[in-house]
Scaffold this active site. Structure first.
Site, short mmCIF file in Angstrom:
data_model
loop_
_atom_site.label_atom_id
_atom_site.label_comp_id
_atom_site.label_asym_id
_atom_site.label_seq_id
_atom_site.Cartn_x
_atom_site.Cartn_y
_atom_site.Cartn_z
N TYR A 52 37.43 62.35 30.98
CA TYR A 52 38.40 61.67 31.84
C TYR A 52 39.42 60.90 31.01
O TYR A 52 39.08 60.15 30.10
CB TYR A 52 37.68 60.68 32.78
N HIS A 82 53.18 54.18 35.94
CA HIS A 82 52.50 52.93 36.26
C HIS A 82 53.39 51.71 36.01
O HIS A 82 52.97 50.58 36.31
CB HIS A 82 51.21 52.80 35.46
N ASN A 194 44.38 50.38 31.03
CA ASN A 194 43.12 49.95 31.63
C ASN A 194 42.71 48.65 30.95
O ASN A 194 42.77 48.54 29.73
CB ASN A 194 42.03 51.00 31.42
N TYR A 278 36.20 5.97 48.83
CA TYR A 278 35.56 7.10 48.13
C TYR A 278 36.41 7.65 46.98
O TYR A 278 35.88 8.07 45.95
CB TYR A 278 35.30 8.24 49.10
N ARG A 281 35.48 5.20 44.07
CA ARG A 281 34.10 5.09 43.57
C ARG A 281 33.38 6.42 43.45
O ARG A 281 32.37 6.52 42.74
CB ARG A 281 33.29 4.12 44.43
N PHE A 327 36.81 47.84 33.84
CA PHE A 327 38.17 47.42 34.18
C PHE A 327 38.21 46.57 35.45
O PHE A 327 39.24 45.97 35.76
CB PHE A 327 39.06 48.64 34.39
N GLU A 412 39.93 54.30 44.33
CA GLU A 412 39.73 52.92 43.90
C GLU A 412 39.60 52.07 45.17
O GLU A 412 40.54 51.41 45.61
CB GLU A 412 40.90 52.49 43.01
#
Length: 502
Positions: A52, A82, A194, A278, A281, A327, A412
């Site tokens: 791959y 991409h 990746n 609050y 303290r 990834f 994905e």
């Protein structure tokens, strides 16, 4: 001094220095591992096995075998296709950290890039030449594809560089940098895009910025206690030790240390007040819990910084390549969301202390910390600004990591949204710095109403720095510039530095 990086022993302290711009390069052992992994890719290609990303398509196209004579084209097309981000460019220092993190991951020797790729990335660091990377477009799996693609596309002559602040087209910048357009070999494109380096760089940016905001908030909180003539008893170490939470113990000690020696504090030891609000303290409990979250996030991000997060992962010893899911940035997404929640609370607590100080019924100080009220509004509207920032942070603090939208035609089908979480966390940190800046102004003013009594030596030094940026006021004036200057000082780590750290 140049940091020699061993990705197997990276520390948070080293990452902090790299975030601040320290020069860096991989050590010799890493370069040897890179060489061995690249040789492994050559053997895999020569052997003809189907692997791959080396000789197949990507995502849903993983079952498409690519002919040998088109393997280089495959990697080039991967980067170009991409490079599809949108939005404002990432800050230069974040891009620089991205490059360093990518070098760390590649330096583990399980990615298969050649040393010339390492040299090209190193050249960018040395020349202060940062690719212009759009901030939007990554879902945090399969890695930070779009941001990393833009980073590599610039080395191929596409897109833009920011060279020491000047934007230059990549094709024109490469000759200036002494670089030829990068020609990718099998596996290299996939190895380079990746990975979780964009998400991790953004999350570390939020973490280190938040660390400075946290330290300033501790200083502001201690100063506010003195301005209120509040009690130091809630910071007694015996209380925190009985609970046992490490962050609480550390915060209580830090505030006690800052208050130690205050004349204001000792002037009312025998007063009738039993308990403060609050936000005063419970600082050890709330800020301590935030500190523990930040510490846990820091551990996750330190591990991630030196991790191998591309796919497939090579094992040069037997020339195997295994497709997995390193990834997937879920650890980073959770860490970023945790940072966001912690810093949101830091800001919330700070704003409440400011609200107490400007309220004469709560503080016993003049209304809005001005003697001539009515004609003058004093700190009325700076507190409103702090409230606005806190409200904005509450909307940003909703976790991004619980969302997922399937991508790549369902291949994905679960993604982390880590870069979104990290960008939100960084914005929360900047907002919280503004909130703390307002409290610092209010607390400095409040302390001065107790003159001639003096605050502690530690707080006097902080008070002096505040007054350099925001002088004592007797009448209304234009606030915005002073508030922005103090916010910048908080973000620069100038307020409360050394009081507490991760």
């Amino acid at each position: 001094m140049t940091q020699t990086l061993d990705p197997q022993t990276i520390t948070l302290a080293t990452l902090r220095e790299l975030w601040s711009g320290a020069p860096a390069r991989l050590d010799d052992a890493s370069m040897q591992r890179v060489t061995e992994a690249a040789a492994s890719v050559d053997r895999i290609v020569a052997g003809g096995a189907t692997v791959y990303g080396i000789n197949t398509g990507f995502g849903l196209l993983a079952n498409t075998r690519i002919p040998h004579d088109r393997l280089a084209e495959l990697q080039t097309n991967l980067i170009l296709s991409h490079s599809a981000g949108l939005g404002e460019p990432l800050p230069r220092h974040v891009v620089r950290l991205m490059i360093v993190l990518k070098l760390l991951g590649l330096g583990r020797g399980h990615s298969g890039v050649r040393t010339l790729v390492i040299d090209a990335l190193q050249r960018l660091l040395d020349a202060d030449a940062m690719p212009r990377i759009p901030s939007q477009g990554s879902v945090g799996a399969s890695g930070d594809l779009a941001p990393l693609a833009h980073m590599i596309a610039a080395l191929m002559g596409y897109g833009w560089f920011d060279i020491a602040g000047q934007v230059v087209a990549a094709k024109d910048a490469l000759p200036q940098l002494g670089l030829d357009p990068l020609q990718l070999a099998p596996k290299e494109g996939l190895a380079l895009i990746n990975g979780t380096q964009a998400s991790t760089a953004l999350a570390l940016d939020a973490l280190f910025t938040g660390e400075r905001v946290f330290a300033a908030a501790i200083a502001a909180g201690a100063m506010s206690v003195d301005a209120l003539k509040g009690s130091a008893k809630p910071f007694d170490p015996r209380i925190s030790e009985l609970r046992g939470q490490p962050g609480q113990i550390a915060v209580a000690a830090a505030i006690s240390g800052l208050l130690d020696g205050s004349e204001i504090l000792t002037s009312h030891v025998a007063c009738a007040r039993v308990q403060d609000p609050y936000s005063f303290r419970c600082q050890p409990q709330v800020m301590g819990a935030a500190l523990d979250l930040l510490t846990n996030a820091a551990r996750t991000l330190t591990i991630e910084a030196g991790a191998v997060t591309d796919n497939p992962i090579l094992f040069p010893d037997d020339d195997s390549a295994i497709s997995g899911g390193n990834f997937h940035a879920q650890p980073v997404a959770f860490a970023a969301d945790i940072i966001a929640m912690a810093l949101c609370e830091v800001g919330s607590l700070s704003e409440r202390r400011t609200a107490v100080l400007v309220d004469p019924k709560m503080s016993g100080l003049p209304a809005f910390l001005t003697q001539d009220s009515g004609v003058n509004s004093g700190m009325m509207i700076p507190q409103v600004t702090a409230a606005a920032l806190v409200s904005e942070n509450k909307t940003l603090a909703f976790p991004a990591s619980v969302d997922s939208i399937p991508t790549s035609a369902g291949q994905e089908d679960h993604v982390s949204m880590a870069p979104i979480a990290a960008r939100k966390a960084a914005q929360i940190a900047r907002n919280a710095a503004g909130v703390v800046a307002v409290e610092l102004m209010a607390a400095a003013e409040g302390i001065e109403y107790h003159a001639p009594l003096k605050t502690s030596a530690g707080l006097r030094a902080i008070h002096a720095r505040i007054r350099e940026l925001s002088p004592h006021f007797t009448a209304d004036r234009y606030w915005a510039d002073e508030m922005a200057a103090l916010q910048t000082a908080v973000l620069a780590g100038e307020i409360g530095a050394g009081t507490i750290a991760l």
